[in-house]
Design a protein around this motif. Structure first.
Motif, PDB file in Angstrom:
ATOM      1  N   LEU A 281       0.652  -1.236  -0.003  1.00  0.00           N
ATOM      2  CA  LEU A 281      -0.048   0.093   0.138  1.00  0.00           C
ATOM      3  C   LEU A 281       0.814   1.378   0.064  1.00  0.00           C
ATOM      4  O   LEU A 281       0.619   2.150  -0.722  1.00  0.00           O
ATOM      5  N   MET A 282       2.170   1.057   0.812  1.00  0.00           N
ATOM      6  CA  MET A 282       2.719   2.342   0.712  1.00  0.00           C
ATOM      7  C   MET A 282       3.546   2.590  -0.493  1.00  0.00           C
ATOM      8  O   MET A 282       3.553   3.878  -0.959  1.00  0.00           O
ATOM      9  N   THR A 283       3.987   1.560  -1.248  1.00  0.00           N
ATOM     10  CA  THR A 283       4.664   1.693  -2.407  1.00  0.00           C
ATOM     11  C   THR A 283       3.541   2.371  -3.532  1.00  0.00           C
ATOM     12  O   THR A 283       3.831   3.127  -4.260  1.00  0.00           O
TER      13      THR A 283
ATOM     14  N   PHE B 153      11.058  16.382  -8.393  1.00  0.00           N
ATOM     15  CA  PHE B 153      10.239  15.476  -7.787  1.00  0.00           C
ATOM     16  C   PHE B 153       9.987  14.024  -8.048  1.00  0.00           C
ATOM     17  O   PHE B 153       9.878  13.248  -7.200  1.00  0.00           O
ATOM     18  N   ALA B 154       9.921  13.951  -9.170  1.00  0.00           N
ATOM     19  CA  ALA B 154       9.817  12.508  -9.744  1.00  0.00           C
ATOM     20  C   ALA B 154      10.747  11.455  -9.263  1.00  0.00           C
ATOM     21  O   ALA B 154      10.630  10.475  -8.898  1.00  0.00           O
ATOM     22  N   ALA B 155      11.878  12.121  -9.474  1.00  0.00           N
ATOM     23  CA  ALA B 155      13.038  11.265  -8.909  1.00  0.00           C
ATOM     24  C   ALA B 155      13.030  10.789  -7.433  1.00  0.00           C
ATOM     25  O   ALA B 155      13.317   9.652  -7.086  1.00  0.00           O
ATOM     26  N   VAL B 156      12.659  11.602  -6.740  1.00  0.00           N
ATOM     27  CA  VAL B 156      12.597  11.516  -5.250  1.00  0.00           C
ATOM     28  C   VAL B 156      11.510  10.147  -4.895  1.00  0.00           C
ATOM     29  O   VAL B 156      11.580   9.341  -4.455  1.00  0.00           O
ATOM     30  N   PHE B 157      10.359  10.467  -5.546  1.00  0.00           N
ATOM     31  CA  PHE B 157       9.103   9.761  -5.164  1.00  0.00           C
ATOM     32  C   PHE B 157       9.234   8.349  -5.939  1.00  0.00           C
ATOM     33  O   PHE B 157       9.019   7.290  -5.224  1.00  0.00           O
ATOM     34  N   VAL B 158       9.872   8.207  -7.054  1.00  0.00           N
ATOM     35  CA  VAL B 158       9.809   6.697  -7.651  1.00  0.00           C
ATOM     36  C   VAL B 158      11.029   6.154  -6.651  1.00  0.00           C
ATOM     37  O   VAL B 158      11.122   5.018  -6.590  1.00  0.00           O
ATOM     38  N   THR B 159      12.194   6.783  -6.259  1.00  0.00           N
ATOM     39  CA  THR B 159      13.068   6.156  -5.750  1.00  0.00           C
ATOM     40  C   THR B 159      12.693   5.566  -4.285  1.00  0.00           C
ATOM     41  O   THR B 159      13.022   4.475  -3.890  1.00  0.00           O
ATOM     42  N   MET B 160      11.944   6.455  -3.449  1.00  0.00           N
ATOM     43  CA  MET B 160      11.280   6.067  -2.345  1.00  0.00           C
ATOM     44  C   MET B 160      10.193   4.783  -2.677  1.00  0.00           C
ATOM     45  O   MET B 160       9.946   4.080  -1.638  1.00  0.00           O
TER      46      MET B 160
END
Length: 521
Positions: free
Chosen positions: A362-364, A468-475
């Motif tokens: 769910l978090m992913t 921003f996309a780099a941060v969210f995709v990595t996390m």
């Protein structure tokens, strides 16, 4: 269950070997005591624990709101980030110290020492006339907070039967809900009308009531009588971890060639110490306790790192006000408590490992949905919906992990193993927030202080969608890794789990349905 009389077997015996008696069926799960965690035997202790956690949560929420005023009043904006990192860095050392202290002498003294130290740090910070002294006060608070949180886990392990532990740990999460909602509003009002100092100076007085409520119940816990002294090696390792983390944060703030020196020194201290401090096999996701500790760092770090950039994205890319951007995260706090409540249901106990895996999935999904708001045609409220899902997944995961750790920890190792869990949590926060900040800068987002509050980060240069996309995709990838680790939470077939410290020691794991011995309650 009726015992089998061996004389009956002899009377019916025939020539030849006597068949071995059939194995006894597993005992039925123990029913929770009447009244649950608020029943007469546990009411005072439960209310005291919830009050202490609520005050720590309120302080954490309030300090974010008051910090801009602190930085301006003390002319210390250049030390702004250290006011946050000092707390987490000091708590890394205190968590390991508290674990050893609790295992040797019980949780009573570490708990009250931690609360007193936390209060002293608030007084130092609230009365500081210079920013460096305020940062020192935040470090003292971190020492107190680290002592308290580990001691509370040990109290849960020793004071409550196993059937009640999921409910108590769910109450830990629920205790954060109200402070997260009202903390910023109260702190903002106090700062504007009375001054920022009262945000810090008023909390020590409020701690006295829960201490008075808890003391009689805590005195009933028998002190542990350990023959061996504290493991000084483990405490020194924790000190090395804290020092290494502090040097790395300092290096990240400089962003010049000189930063290579503190960064190298920080890595030299941090990496070997972490490997020895956490349970053996943590970083290769060994089955059982090591994976429980590892998944905590992955879950906490990925969520907090993603959450740190959501307000900035909504303000710089979608034009929301700071207040509306902050409110987009509120639903996650509420569903976090709901997820904690869900995992505490007794009928879900056999599926605890699966529940943790569902939480990570769910978090992913939620973290991957957030960057869709970068597309102009996508409604901005999708972020709030995604964070409702993320909070629920986090509630399922965090509380279940705490229950599973206590189940896998024999009483003599409950403190050190709980400390490992909290160290993993803090390291995950520091590591993945730092990685997110580097990614954001590398993809053209500008320099952003990832430890700052939304009010401060809004002053940074406008971000780029790719950053921003780099941060969210990595996390999201980090959270997805956690969902794989969730498949390795059950111990190996030998039923033994490595104790914290990485020294290769093993400790028998109590059966999942065995209540704690009377002496440990």
């Amino acid at each position: 269950m009726t015992a089998v009389d061996p004389r009956d077997a002899l009377d019916d015996a025939r020539p030849g070997p006597v068949p071995a008696p059939a194995p006894a069926p597993a005992p039925a799960p123990a029913d929770p005591p009447p009244g649950g965690v608020l029943g007469r035997p546990y009411r005072a202790l439960t209310l005291g624990i919830i009050s202490v956690v609520s005050l720590i949560a309120f302080e954490a929420s309030a300090v974010n709101t008051a910090m801009p005023a602190v930085g301006q009043a003390l002319d210390g904006i250049e030390l702004y980030a250290f006011a946050f990192s000092a707390y987490f860095t000091a708590s890394l050392f205190a968590m390991a110290l508290s674990g050893e202290w609790c295992d040797r002498g019980g949780p009573l003294v570490p708990l009250f020492t931690g609360i007193a130290t936390f209060g002293a740090g608030l007084v130092v910070a609230g009365s500081a006339q210079q920013m460096w002294l305020f940062v020192a006060g935040r470090g003292v608070q971190g020492v107190g907070g680290g002592l308290v949180i580990v001691a509370l886990y040990v109290v849960v392990s020793r004071a409550y039967p196993e059937a009640l532990r999921p409910s108590v740990l769910a109450a830990f999460s629920a205790a954060w809900v109200l402070p997260v909602i009202v903390g910023p509003l109260v702190a903002g009002t106090v700062t504007e009308h009375l001054g920022w100092r009262w945000v810090f100076l008023s909390i020590p007085v409020l701690v006295l009531l829960p201490l008075t409520v808890m003391l009689p119940a805590l005195r009933k816990l028998p002190p542990r009588k350990a023959d061996e002294p504290m493991d000084r090696r483990r405490i020194l390792l924790a000190l090395a971890v804290a020092a290494g983390a502090g040097l790395l944060q300092y290096a990240a703030q400089r962003r010049d060639w000189i930063a290579v020196l503190p960064a190298a020194a920080g890595l030299a201290l941090l990496v070997p110490a972490v490997v020895r401090l956490l349970p053996k096999g943590t970083f290769r996701a060994a089955r059982g306790l090591p994976s429980v500790v590892l998944i905590r760092g992955l879950a906490a770090g990925s969520l907090l790192a993603a959450e740190s950039f959501i307000p900035l994205m909504l303000v710089t890319e979608r034009g929301l006000s700071t207040t509306l951007a902050g409110l987009s995260l509120t639903g996650g706090g509420l569903t976090w408590a709901l997820g904690s409540y869900t995992q505490s249901r007794p009928r879900l106990e056999p599926y605890r490992e699966r529940i943790m895996g569902i939480g990570m999935v769910l978090m992913t999904a939620a973290i991957l949905i957030v960057p869709l708001a970068l597309v102009p045609g996508v409604p901005v409220w999708i972020v709030a919906v995604a964070w409702v899902v993320a909070g629920y997944g986090m509630g399922l995961n965090i509380s279940s992990g705490s229950v599973l750790l206590l189940k896998l920890s024999p009483p003599q190792d409950a403190g050190s193993n709980s400390a490992s869990l909290q160290v993993s949590d803090a390291l995950g926060n520091i590591t993945f927030i730092g990685i997110s900040g580097l990614l954001f800068s590398a993809f053209g987002g500008g320099a952003v202080d990832t430890h700052a509050t939304p009010d401060v980060t809004n002053t940074a240069s406008g971000g780029q969608p790719a950053a921003f996309a780099a941060v969210f995709v990595t996390m999201a990838a980090v959270a997805l890794t956690g969902s794989w680790v969730a498949t390795r939470l059950k111990p190996a077939g030998d039923g033994r789990a490595p104790a914290a410290g990485g020294g290769g020691r093993t400790a028998p794991v109590p059966g999942p349905r065995t209540p704690p011995a009377p002496a440990e309650r």
